[in-house]
Design an enzyme around this catalytic site. Structure first.
Site, PDB file in Angstrom:
ATOM      1  N   LYS A 176       0.777  -1.209  -0.038  1.00 56.33           N
ATOM      2  CA  LYS A 176       0.075   0.139  -0.139  1.00 56.33           C
ATOM      3  C   LYS A 176       0.839   1.069  -0.068  1.00 56.33           C
ATOM      4  O   LYS A 176       2.063   1.219   0.171  1.00 56.33           O
ATOM      5  CB  LYS A 176      -0.921   0.163   1.259  1.00 56.33           C
ATOM      6  CG  LYS A 176      -0.165   0.139   2.530  1.00 56.33           C
ATOM      7  CD  LYS A 176      -1.252  -0.160   3.659  1.00 56.33           C
ATOM      8  CE  LYS A 176      -0.378  -0.138   5.154  1.00 56.33           C
ATOM      9  NZ  LYS A 176      -1.414  -0.708   6.044  1.00 56.33           N
TER      10      LYS A 176
ATOM     11  N   ARG B 130     -10.804   0.469  14.733  1.00 57.75           N
ATOM     12  CA  ARG B 130     -10.630   1.085  13.335  1.00 57.75           C
ATOM     13  C   ARG B 130     -11.564   0.471  12.413  1.00 57.75           C
ATOM     14  O   ARG B 130     -12.895   0.944  12.235  1.00 57.75           O
ATOM     15  CB  ARG B 130      -9.479   1.302  12.547  1.00 57.75           C
ATOM     16  CG  ARG B 130      -8.307   1.916  13.445  1.00 57.75           C
ATOM     17  CD  ARG B 130      -7.050   2.231  12.801  1.00 57.75           C
ATOM     18  NE  ARG B 130      -6.594   0.951  11.995  1.00 57.75           N
ATOM     19  CZ  ARG B 130      -5.453   0.976  11.427  1.00 57.75           C
ATOM     20  NH1 ARG B 130      -4.389   1.956  11.429  1.00 57.75           N
ATOM     21  NH2 ARG B 130      -5.056  -0.287  10.623  1.00 57.75           N
TER      22      ARG B 130
ATOM     23  N   TYR C 161      18.333  29.152   9.472  1.00 55.16           N
ATOM     24  CA  TYR C 161      17.111  30.090  10.057  1.00 55.16           C
ATOM     25  C   TYR C 161      17.100  29.861  11.391  1.00 55.16           C
ATOM     26  O   TYR C 161      17.279  28.923  12.204  1.00 55.16           O
ATOM     27  CB  TYR C 161      15.889  29.503   9.417  1.00 55.16           C
ATOM     28  CG  TYR C 161      15.703  29.906   7.910  1.00 55.16           C
ATOM     29  CD1 TYR C 161      15.571  31.220   7.587  1.00 55.16           C
ATOM     30  CD2 TYR C 161      15.439  28.896   6.915  1.00 55.16           C
ATOM     31  CE1 TYR C 161      15.344  31.362   6.151  1.00 55.16           C
ATOM     32  CE2 TYR C 161      15.206  29.226   5.620  1.00 55.16           C
ATOM     33  CZ  TYR C 161      15.317  30.453   5.125  1.00 55.16           C
ATOM     34  OH  TYR C 161      15.021  30.673   4.226  1.00 55.16           O
TER      35      TYR C 161
ATOM     36  N   MET D  50      14.007  24.169   3.318  1.00 54.93           N
ATOM     37  CA  MET D  50      13.189  23.573   2.228  1.00 54.93           C
ATOM     38  C   MET D  50      14.096  22.753   1.446  1.00 54.93           C
ATOM     39  O   MET D  50      13.815  21.579   0.989  1.00 54.93           O
ATOM     40  CB  MET D  50      12.196  24.539   1.474  1.00 54.93           C
ATOM     41  CG  MET D  50      11.472  23.978   0.418  1.00 54.93           C
ATOM     42  SD  MET D  50      10.750  25.131  -0.755  1.00 54.93           S
ATOM     43  CE  MET D  50       9.602  25.921   0.524  1.00 54.93           C
TER      44      MET D  50
END
Ligand SMILES: *Cc1c(COP(=O)(O)O)cnc(C)c1O
Length: 367
Positions: free
Chosen positions: A35, A130, A255, A307
C-alpha cells in the site's frame, strides 16, 4: 547536471527481507503489503524484489491494476475492501480478494451482479477500533456472507494494536480465536511486528501481512533495531555537499540561528531539505543533532532543516569537500548503514512516515 539528490531502491534488500519474514512466519503464506505505493518505494520498483511473495496487499484499485500490468497473476488483497459498488466490478475484472469490514460492504456484495463468486476476508474488530465487526456480531455476518451467491470463500482476519509493544497480542488473539474457532476458512492476523515478535507461533496462521519489515525498518524500534532483526534497508536517500563553510566561534547556522559554533569548525551544505521529505523536525541544535553519513562517516546535522538544504558537521570528515556523498538514510557507498529508524526517532516519528513522505521531486531508481 541535475540536483544531486536521489533515492535508491535496493532489490536485493527487498528480496532478503521477504525471505527473513518468510522464515519468521514458518508455514504461513506471505502477503507483501505494498500500500502507499509500496511504502514510498514505488510499486514497479519494489516488485522485482518482492515477486517471490505469495500475494500482494494494497488499498487502491490503481495499485492492484499496476501489479496486474507488471505481470502478477497471483492473489491480491484489498485491505480496506470496496469503497463503492462499482469497485466490486473491478474486483471481478482484476481478480481481487477483498476485505469486508462493515455492513455497507455486505450490502454492496448482496446487490452485486456477477457470475464469478468473490473471495473475501471478513474483518473482526478485536480492540483496534478502526475497522471490522465486533466479536458479538461476527458470526451472524459470517453466516449472512456464507449464504450469498456472490461470495465464494470466506477467510478471517483481524489487526493488532499493540504487537510492537508491552501490551502485546494476547487479549486480541483470545477474542479472535474464541469467535472463529469452529468456523471454516483461512486466518490472517500478523503485521510485521506480530510476525517477528511472535514468530513461528500459531498466530502466524495461514497468512501474515508484513509491510514495514520488508522495507528494512524495525516495527518496534528502538526496542530492537532493523540490524538486530536481520533486516536490510530497502531505500537509500543520497545527496551531495553543494557548499562548504568555515565557521568561527560564535558563528550561527541557518534560519533562527539555532546552532552556534563553539570553536572554529567546517560544515557542509547538503542538497536535501524538507521539500525532499527530510523532516523539518530533525533537530540540529547544539544539544542535539540528527545522525547523517558523509562519505560513509557518521556525523550530525547542525541548524534547522530548510526547504532545500540542511547543514552537517564535517569535524569527523575533514577530507570531505564539495561533491562529497551524503547519506540521509540507508546504505552508503562504503557499505556503512544509517537506519531510517534512527532519523525518524530524532524527528519524533517512525520510519513508515519518512519512507512514505519522500518528496515527489526526488528521482527514484532501483539498484
Ligand atoms: C498496513 C497494514 C499491514 C502492514 O503493517 P506493518 O506494520 O507495515 O507490517 C498489515 N495489515 C493491515 C490490515 C494493514 O493495514
Amino acid at each position: 547536471m541535475p540536483r544531486p539528490i536521489v533515492a535508491t531502491i535496493h532489490t536485493d534488500a527487498l528480496h532478503h527481507n521477504l525471505q527473513r519474514m518468510r522464515h519468521a512466519a514458518g508455514t504461513a503464506r506471505v502477503w507483501a503489503v505494498v500500500k502507499a505505493n509500496a511504502y514510498g518505494h514505488g510499486i514497479a520498483l519494489a516488485y522485482p524484489g518482492l515477486r517471490g511473495a505469495d500475494g500482494f496487499a494494497v488499498l487502491d484499485l490503481s495499485e492492484a491494476a499496476t501489479l496486474r500490468e507488471l505481470g502478477w497473476r497471483g492473489p491480491i488483497l484489498l485491505l480496506e475492501g470496496a469503497f463503492e459498488p462499482r469497485d466490486l466490478d473491478a474486483c471481478s475484472r482484476l481478480d481481487l480478494w477483498h476485505v469486508v469490514h462493515c455492513d455497507a460492504q455486505v450490502a454492496m456484495l448482496a446487490a452485486h451482479k456477477t457470475h464469478v463468486a468473490q473471495r473475501v476476508f471478513l474483518k473482526m474488530n478485536t480492540g483496534m477500533n478502526r475497522l471490522g465487526f465486533a466479536p458479538e456480531r461476527y458470526r451472524a455476518v459470517y453466516a449472512r456472507l456464507a449464504a450469498l451467491p456472490q461470495v465464494d470463500d470466506i477467510s478471517h482476519m483481524t489487526h493488532f494494536s499493540d504487537a510492537d509493544g508491552a501490551p502485546g497480542i494476547t487479549r486480541q488473539l483470545a477474542l479472535f480465536d474464541a469467535t472463529t474457532q469452529d468456523l471454516p476458512g483461512e486466518r490472517s492476523l500478523c503485521n510485521s511486528a506480530a510476525a517477528l515478535r511472535y514468530a513461528s507461533t500459531a498466530v502466524c496462521a495461514d497468512w501474515v501481512r508484513p509491510g514495514i519489515a520488508l522495507y528494512g525498518s524495525a516495527p518496534d524500534y528502538p526496542e530492537r533495531s532493523a540490524l538486530a532483526w536481520g533486516l536490510q534497508p530497502a531505500m537509500t536517500l543520497t545527496s551531495r555537499l553543494i557548499a562548504v563553510q568555515q565557521l568561527q566561534a560564535g558563528s550561527t547556522v541557518g534560519y533562527g540561528s539555532t546552532y552556534v559554533a563553539q570553536a572554529p569548525m567546517r560544515i557542509g551544505i547538503v542538497a536535501c531539505g524538507y521539500a525532499d521529505g527530510y523532516p523539518r523536525h530533525c533537530p540540529g541544535s547544539n544539544a542535539q543533532g540528527t545522525p547523517v553519513l558523509v562519505e560513509g562517516v557518521r556525523t550530525r546535522t547542525v541548524g534547522r532543516v530548510s526547504m532545500d538544504m540542511v547543514a552537517v558537521d564535517l569535524t569527523a570528515v575533514p577530507q570531505a569537500a564539495q561533491g562529497a556523498e551524503v547519506t540521509l538514510w540507508g546504505r552508503a557507498s562504503n557499505t556503512a548503514v544509517l537506519s531510517i529508524d534512527e532519523v525518524a526517532q530524532a524527528a519524533g516519528t517512525v520510519g513508515y512516515e519518512l519512507m512514505t513522505a519522500l518528496g515527489s521531486r526526488v528521482p527514484v531508481r532501483s539498484a
